[in-house]
Motif scaffolding. Structure first.
Motif, mmCIF file in Angstrom:
data_model
loop_
_atom_site.group_PDB
_atom_site.id
_atom_site.type_symbol
_atom_site.label_atom_id
_atom_site.label_comp_id
_atom_site.label_asym_id
_atom_site.label_seq_id
_atom_site.Cartn_x
_atom_site.Cartn_y
_atom_site.Cartn_z
ATOM 1 N N ILE A 98 0.847 -1.200 0.000
ATOM 2 C CA ILE A 98 0.000 0.000 0.000
ATOM 3 C C ILE A 98 0.880 1.247 0.000
ATOM 4 O O ILE A 98 1.867 1.311 0.731
ATOM 5 N N LEU A 99 0.523 2.219 -0.828
ATOM 6 C CA LEU A 99 1.183 3.525 -0.791
ATOM 7 C C LEU A 99 0.128 4.566 -0.452
ATOM 8 O O LEU A 99 -0.817 4.770 -1.223
ATOM 9 N N ALA A 120 1.014 -0.817 -6.897
ATOM 10 C CA ALA A 120 0.609 -0.786 -5.483
ATOM 11 C C ALA A 120 -0.887 -0.484 -5.349
ATOM 12 O O ALA A 120 -1.527 -0.030 -6.296
ATOM 13 N N LEU A 121 -1.421 -0.729 -4.177
ATOM 14 C CA LEU A 121 -2.720 -0.171 -3.829
ATOM 15 C C LEU A 121 -2.415 1.272 -3.406
ATOM 16 O O LEU A 121 -1.724 1.491 -2.411
ATOM 17 N N VAL A 122 -2.850 2.221 -4.213
ATOM 18 C CA VAL A 122 -2.571 3.623 -3.909
ATOM 19 C C VAL A 122 -3.774 4.222 -3.178
ATOM 20 O O VAL A 122 -4.863 4.334 -3.753
ATOM 21 N N ALA A 123 -3.588 4.542 -1.908
ATOM 22 C CA ALA A 123 -4.630 5.207 -1.122
ATOM 23 C C ALA A 123 -4.421 6.702 -1.335
ATOM 24 O O ALA A 123 -3.496 7.293 -0.783
ATOM 25 N N THR A 147 -4.149 -0.302 -7.984
ATOM 26 C CA THR A 147 -5.530 -0.088 -7.549
ATOM 27 C C THR A 147 -5.576 1.275 -6.876
ATOM 28 O O THR A 147 -4.795 1.546 -5.961
ATOM 29 N N LEU A 148 -6.462 2.128 -7.362
ATOM 30 C CA LEU A 148 -6.568 3.479 -6.809
ATOM 31 C C LEU A 148 -7.779 3.535 -5.888
ATOM 32 O O LEU A 148 -8.909 3.330 -6.338
ATOM 33 N N ILE A 149 -7.544 3.750 -4.602
ATOM 34 C CA ILE A 149 -8.656 3.862 -3.652
ATOM 35 C C ILE A 149 -8.649 5.284 -3.089
ATOM 36 O O ILE A 149 -7.666 5.723 -2.501
ATOM 37 N N PRO A 150 -9.743 6.021 -3.291
ATOM 38 C CA PRO A 150 -9.759 7.409 -2.814
ATOM 39 C C PRO A 150 -9.813 7.503 -1.294
ATOM 40 O O PRO A 150 -10.501 6.714 -0.643
ATOM 41 N N VAL A 151 -9.086 8.480 -0.757
ATOM 42 C CA VAL A 151 -9.131 8.755 0.683
ATOM 43 C C VAL A 151 -9.971 10.003 0.959
ATOM 44 O O VAL A 151 -10.555 10.158 2.026
#
Ligand code: NAD
Ligand code: MG
Length: 388
Positions: A98-99, A120-123, A147-151
């Motif tokens: 995770i980044l 990476a899973l980019v948070a 994978t782009l997951i919005p924070v």
């Protein structure tokens, strides 16, 4: 336990507001996460403390002149240290599951792209990167198998209720906005507002830049563009609704009349925990939502006359190409000038509009074009500020 394997995490911008909230969650869950790299801009004391607390492998400070200080703070530990812009980019490239991208502004673009490229899973908290590099960034995410997951709380909300399998059934998305500290101020009153007044947000405790963006509502403008790149909907289907209590974090409307929303208390540890645990869920220490205690939720249409940044961002979203890149760069420079007391509060949107009016909004050919246009727009914004 909610997790099976321990996931490794790096945090870009661990010393900031999002960064500290992330560190808090990581410290509470040592069995679930191991920590690779932490980075900060100048606050080496906090950076070193965090690195020791989380048993990080590496700590990186952007300001090269602080290398010696970081090194001595970490002497006697086996935590490696590094300094400088290239070392920050390497921090993004360093292997981790995770980044967390929590640097503020386009300073975060290169290291975040490194995370995308290595899958990476980019948070993603750093919305400016998505506004500035747009489709080129989402393409890098695709190419890298990331994978782009919005924070960002609104985008986390939409992500949680968006039916990606039935995109045609989505009729619109509604980004809620607190309206910021000047929601009820007249233009005359806003003219005299100081940096201290602008950063005193009613609901959220955030970094200075995003707090000023909330006061101008440029934050919601940036978020409209961010949403456009995260969710497969046309720009006309992205709407803003002022909701001062910040309880409903955003909504998705469907063709059958259903409206799905995500709610919660205003605590960034909820969307950060969502991203860290994805696709599972982990517990977060956020306060429990009590709607009975809150009693009333209210809503208003946004006012683009008092908040011209909303109009500018809408126009840039429609123009596309380099328009959002230029808008974002000019805004970063104008916000810094306001925080440095060189310009007034209402000048922020004026500077952005003047720089946009000068043109240079051609389509973005590649990432090099993004960096060049960003740099040029910064110079133009500085020149506009000098002429004010
Ligand atoms: P902040 O100012 O508190 O923290 C910024 C971090 O970036 C710090 O760690 C700082 O050291 C680092 N940094 C700054 N300039 C740098 C540079 N040139 N090179 C390397 N590192 C640098 O900001 P924040 O409020 O934590 O916001 C971070 C990002 O998250 C922003 O893009 C913001 O829009 C977004 N965001 C924040 C919140 C929030 O609640 N704070 C909510 C949603 C989105
Ligand atoms: Mg937000």
């Amino acid at each position: 336990a909610w997790h099976q394997e321990r996931r490794s995490v790096s945090v870009l911008g661990s010393t900031g507001s999002i960064g500290c909230n992330t560190v808090d969650l990581l410290a509470r869950n040592p069995d679930a996460f191991s920590v690779e790299v932490l980075t900060g801009n100048r606050n080496v004391k906090l950076l070193a403390e965090q690195a020791v607390r989380l048993k990080a492998k590496r700590a990186v400070v952007a300001d090269e002149s602080l290398y010696g200080e970081l090194k001595s703070l970490l002497s006697g530990t086996n935590i490696a240290c590094a300094a400088g812009e290239d070392a920050i980019i390497e921090a993004g490239a360093h292997p981790s599951d995770i980044l967390v991208a929590a640097i503020v502004g386009t300073a975060g673009l290169k290291p975040t792209l490194e995370g995308a490229r290595r899958g990476a899973l980019v948070a993603l908290a750093n919305k400016e990167t998505l506004v500035s590099a747009g489709a080129l960034m989402t393409q890098e995410v695709k190419n890298g198998g990331a994978t782009l997951i919005p924070v960002d709380s609104e985008h986390s909300a939409i992500f949680q209720v968006f039916d990606f399998e039935r995109v045609q059934a989505v009729s619109k998305i509604t980004l809620t906005a607190s309206g910021g500290p000047f929601r009820e101020k007249s233009l005359d009153e806003m003219q005299a507002m100081t940096p201290e007044q602008a950063v005193a947000h009613p609901n959220w405790d955030m970094g200075a830049k995003i707090s000023v963006d909330s006061a101008t509502m440029m934050n919601k403008g940036l978020e409209m563009i961010e949403a456009f790149h995260l969710f497969p909907v046309p720009s006309e289907a992205i709407e803003v609704l002022v909701h001062p209590q910040s309880v409903i974090h955003s909504m998705v409307s469907y063709v059958d009349g259903s409206v799905l929303a995500q709610l919660g208390t205003p605590d960034m540890r909820t969307p950060i925990a969502f991203a860290l645990a994805w696709p599972k869920r982990m517990s977060a220490p956020s306060e429990t939502l009590s709607l009975a205690d809150i009693g009333t939720l209210t809503f208003e249409a946004p006012d683009t006359v008092r908040f011209p940044a909303l109009r500018l961002a809408r126009e840039c979203l429609q123009t596309g190409g380099a328009a959002p890149t230029v808008m974002n760069a000019a805004n970063e420079v104008a916000v810094a000038a306001f925080l440095g007391r060189k310009i007034g509060f209402l000048d922020i949107a004026r500077v952005v509009e003047k720089v946009l009016d000068e043109g240079g909004l051609e389509p973005l050919s590649d990432l090099d074009a993004v960096f060049a246009i960003d740099a040029e727009a910064r110079l133009r914004a500085a020149a506009v500020i000098d002429r004010l």
